[in-house]
Design an enzyme around this catalytic site. Structure first.
Site, mmCIF file in Angstrom:
data_model
loop_
_atom_site.group_PDB
_atom_site.id
_atom_site.type_symbol
_atom_site.label_atom_id
_atom_site.label_comp_id
_atom_site.label_asym_id
_atom_site.label_seq_id
_atom_site.Cartn_x
_atom_site.Cartn_y
_atom_site.Cartn_z
ATOM 1 N N SER A 81 -34.015 -104.195 -61.165
ATOM 2 C CA SER A 81 -34.703 -105.422 -61.556
ATOM 3 C C SER A 81 -36.192 -105.310 -61.228
ATOM 4 O O SER A 81 -36.874 -104.437 -61.767
ATOM 5 C CB SER A 81 -34.038 -106.623 -60.875
ATOM 6 O OG SER A 81 -34.478 -107.832 -61.429
ATOM 7 N N GLU A 90 -32.018 -106.763 -74.386
ATOM 8 C CA GLU A 90 -31.317 -106.869 -75.660
ATOM 9 C C GLU A 90 -31.523 -105.580 -76.470
ATOM 10 O O GLU A 90 -32.421 -104.784 -76.162
ATOM 11 C CB GLU A 90 -31.838 -108.077 -76.447
ATOM 12 C CG GLU A 90 -31.703 -109.408 -75.726
ATOM 13 C CD GLU A 90 -30.256 -109.842 -75.582
ATOM 14 O OE1 GLU A 90 -29.387 -109.248 -76.249
ATOM 15 O OE2 GLU A 90 -30.001 -110.783 -74.789
ATOM 16 N N HIS A 119 -26.341 -108.783 -64.440
ATOM 17 C CA HIS A 119 -27.596 -108.190 -63.985
ATOM 18 C C HIS A 119 -27.444 -107.434 -62.660
ATOM 19 O O HIS A 119 -28.055 -106.383 -62.476
ATOM 20 C CB HIS A 119 -28.650 -109.292 -63.856
ATOM 21 C CG HIS A 119 -29.989 -108.829 -63.420
ATOM 22 N ND1 HIS A 119 -30.716 -107.871 -64.100
ATOM 23 C CD2 HIS A 119 -30.759 -109.195 -62.342
ATOM 24 C CE1 HIS A 119 -31.872 -107.666 -63.490
ATOM 25 N NE2 HIS A 119 -31.914 -108.451 -62.419
#
Length: 266
Positions: free
Chosen positions: A102, A222, A246
């Site tokens: 992340s 995406e 995630h």
């Protein structure tokens, strides 16, 4: 070779105290950079598996865990990337691999793209791809701020379950114990920078092998983002973990390692 924790330590690099945990101690060095509200200790279960093959250093990013924090520090992406570069240099690590999750993946991109350190390869685990003119990051800032404020007062695992309903009791207990070390202004700055700092501009500068790991249920990356990433960094390897959100190794531990494979030492 053991995957167990060897020790925790602190060093002074890039003008701050950087705390880290070292696992394994043998094999190629890997620096693991956690995400926006993940102190190093919360990645211990991943580091133990990695350390069966690698010499793993899990960092507390500034403003989190036991590293330097407070109102006088810069919590922007450039400063966090400089921390990683200085960390590797201070320990004289020989071309370490970077694995960032992340926010940590964005840090790894910026550090590698700077060209100021020799990293062997970088594994980017579901980095936020928001930025100027792009769709917003799917998580909302209050989710972070509200949970941090509760943790500062004291929150137990059951209270944390409201924020992380799919996590195990052990994961919730660890987050409840350590989340208070995440300095709220540092988290707010990082979240806002997800939308201000376009990390795509760094991708053509990646000169080392790179992997992008996408969470199939995360909603962060995406297919259109994958196409853009590939156009900017044609050599990047893109892998998906279909059944994970995630927090990929939390949701599908074996799927995470299956997707990672031998990339870090290939």
């Amino acid at each position: 070779m053991t995957g167990k924790l060897l020790y925790g330590a602190n060093l002074f690099a890039n003008d701050i105290r950087q705390h880290y945990l070292r696992y394994g101690g043998k094999g190629h060095p890997v620096i693991l950079i956690p995400g926006i509200t993940s102190p190093a200790v919360t990645w211990g279960f991943v580091a133990e598996r990695l350390a069966e093959r690698y010499d793993v250093y899990v960092t507390d990013v500034r403003g989190r865990g036991l590293s330097s924090t407070g109102p006088d520090l810069d919590y922007g992406l450039n400063s966090m990337a400089e921390d990683v570069i200085a960390f590797a240099q201070a320990l004289n690590l020989d071309s370490p691999a970077l694995l960032g999750h992340s926010m940590g993946a964005r840090i790894a991109i910026r550090a590698s793209a700077s060209g100021r350190a020799s990293f062997s390869r970088i594994a980017l685990i579901d980095p936020p791809v928001s930025g100027p003119g792009r769709r917003p990051y799917p998580s909302k800032l209050p989710w972070y701020v509200d949970s941090i404020r509760l943790s500062v007062k004291g929150i137990d695992a059951e209270g944390m379950r409201t924020f992380c309903p799919t996590w195990t009791d052990e994961q919730l207990k660890l987050r409840a114990e350590w989340l208070h070390t995440c300095y709220e202004p540092a988290i707010v700055t990082a979240f806002e920078d997800f939308h201000k700092d376009d990390i795509f501009a760094d991708l053509p500068k990646l000169a080392r092998p790179a992997m992008l790991m996408v969470a199939g249920r995360g909603g962060v990356i995406e297919p259109v983002d994958e196409d853009e990433v590939r156009s900017l960094c044609p050599t990047i390897e893109i892998v998906r973990v279909p059944n994970a959100g995630h927090m990929i190794p939390w949701d599908d531990f074996e799927g995470f390692f299956g997707a990672l494979g031998d990339f870090l030492s290939r």
